[in-house]
Design a protein around this motif. Structure first.
Motif, PDB file in Angstrom:
ATOM      1  N   HIS A 117      -3.795   2.478  34.364  1.00 40.73           N
ATOM      2  CA  HIS A 117      -3.763   1.156  35.001  1.00 40.73           C
ATOM      3  C   HIS A 117      -5.071   0.871  35.736  1.00 40.73           C
ATOM      4  O   HIS A 117      -5.553  -0.267  35.746  1.00 40.73           O
ATOM      5  N   THR A 122      -4.884  -3.181  35.563  1.00 35.35           N
ATOM      6  CA  THR A 122      -3.552  -3.767  35.544  1.00 35.35           C
ATOM      7  C   THR A 122      -2.660  -3.094  36.583  1.00 35.35           C
ATOM      8  O   THR A 122      -3.048  -2.105  37.210  1.00 35.35           O
ATOM      9  N   ARG A 123      -1.473  -3.657  36.744  1.00 40.85           N
ATOM     10  CA  ARG A 123      -0.486  -3.063  37.630  1.00 40.85           C
ATOM     11  C   ARG A 123       0.749  -2.678  36.822  1.00 40.85           C
ATOM     12  O   ARG A 123       1.084  -3.354  35.841  1.00 40.85           O
ATOM     13  N   PRO A 124       1.424  -1.612  37.226  1.00 34.97           N
ATOM     14  CA  PRO A 124       2.637  -1.227  36.484  1.00 34.97           C
ATOM     15  C   PRO A 124       3.726  -2.282  36.621  1.00 34.97           C
ATOM     16  O   PRO A 124       3.897  -2.885  37.681  1.00 34.97           O
TER      17      PRO A 124
END
Length: 305
Positions: A117, A122-124
């Motif tokens: 990530h 990005t974010r989970p």
């Protein structure tokens, strides 16, 4: 279909790894062979078996191409695999198998997911968090209730925890790097190169064991058969499956999928040793299996606009 097959290949590798712990324990109890000595034999036998397989199947050129195109990465993966084994086995002696398993195997998917990530920016998602939470909860439950192997901590628990953390970080790093290389290389060639590097790194342990008068290997047919099984099934075959699966499975998903390893170990202990998991262990196994089923291979993930 290919993506799901890749995930199944990674799971199969975890199942084979789960049988290795009991074999190592049997060899130690029967012949007094140390864990690092067994690890060295495991790598060496796997390397010999893979070289023979490569020659028989005409993959020698693929191995040469792998060493020409990605020599450093292949060697790093192999040495990392050998180091992970050593760190894990030593941490087991210091803090017990349950703590070492939870820390090392539990930390790996967290670190792998965090790295992926971070690199992608990005974010989970909630789904990712739920899958990881279920898998880690299941790992804690099944590790705490399984009775196979040693569970009594040694006299240096802090150092044992540090080694378990280092083992988890090494496992995560080698899996992520393996995922980077796997789509570009033939799986058997990558496995052969990495295993050969690991065998060279661990070979001195055989020399040290022989020089110190410690048992180097058992001489009975059963002990030799167990060593062959460790090298061929839990090393050569399992890592070939892992690298084949990593072509379509991310490093973080692979570290979650291989959490079937303690389930395999517990099932084998139940069949051969008559051990019982209990309700908590069964719940843990179910959580891990649910998490694996919920994993999404890379080509099934939504693409950002």
């Amino acid at each position: 279909m290919n993506a799901r097959l890749g995930l199944l290949q990674v799971c199969a590798a975890g199942v084979l790894w789960g049988t290795g712990g009991l074999v190592v324990t049997v060899l130690h109890e029967r012949d007094g062979v140390g864990a690092m000595t067994v690890s060295a034999w495991r790598m060496l036998i796997a390397a010999v078996a893979l070289v023979a397989f490569v020659q028989l199947t005409g993959r020698a050129r693929a191995v040469r191409d792998t060493m020409r195109s990605h020599p450093v990465a292949a060697i790093v993966i192999g040495c990392g695999t050998a180091i992970y084994q050593g760190l894990y086995f030593v941490s087991v002696l210091m803090v017990g198998v349950s703590v070492a398993t939870v820390v090392s195997l539990g930390l790996a998917p967290v670190l792998a997911a965090a790295w992926e990530h971070l690199r992608a920016g990005t974010r989970p998602t909630l789904r990712d968090v739920a899958v990881l939470t279920a898998a880690l909860t299941g790992l804690v439950l099944i590790s705490a209730t399984a009775g196979h192997g040693t569970s009594a901590p040694g006299d240096r628990p802090v150092l044992g925890l540090v080694l378990a953390v280092a083992a988890g970080a090494t496992y995560a790093a080698t899996t992520v790097l393996g995922h980077v290389l796997a789509p570009r290389l033939e799986p058997v060639a990558l496995t052969t190169c990495a295993t050969g590097a690991g065998a060279v790194l661990l070979a001195p342990f055989l020399v040290v064991a022989a020089a110190s008068g410690e048992p180097v290997a058992g001489t009975s047919p059963t002990s030799l058969a167990l060593l062959l099984y460790l090298g061929i099934a839990t090393m050569a075959l399992s890592y070939g499956l892992l690298y084949a699966g990593l072509r379509t499975t991310s490093g973080s998903a692979a570290t979650v999928a291989t959490l079937v390893e303690p389930i395999s170990a517990a099932a084998l202990a139940a069949v051969l040793l008559g051990e019982r998991l209990g309700a908590a262990g069964l719940v843990g196994a179910a959580l891990i299996l649910c998490a694996v089923v919920a994993l999404r291979p890379e080509d099934e993930r939504p693409v950002a606009a």
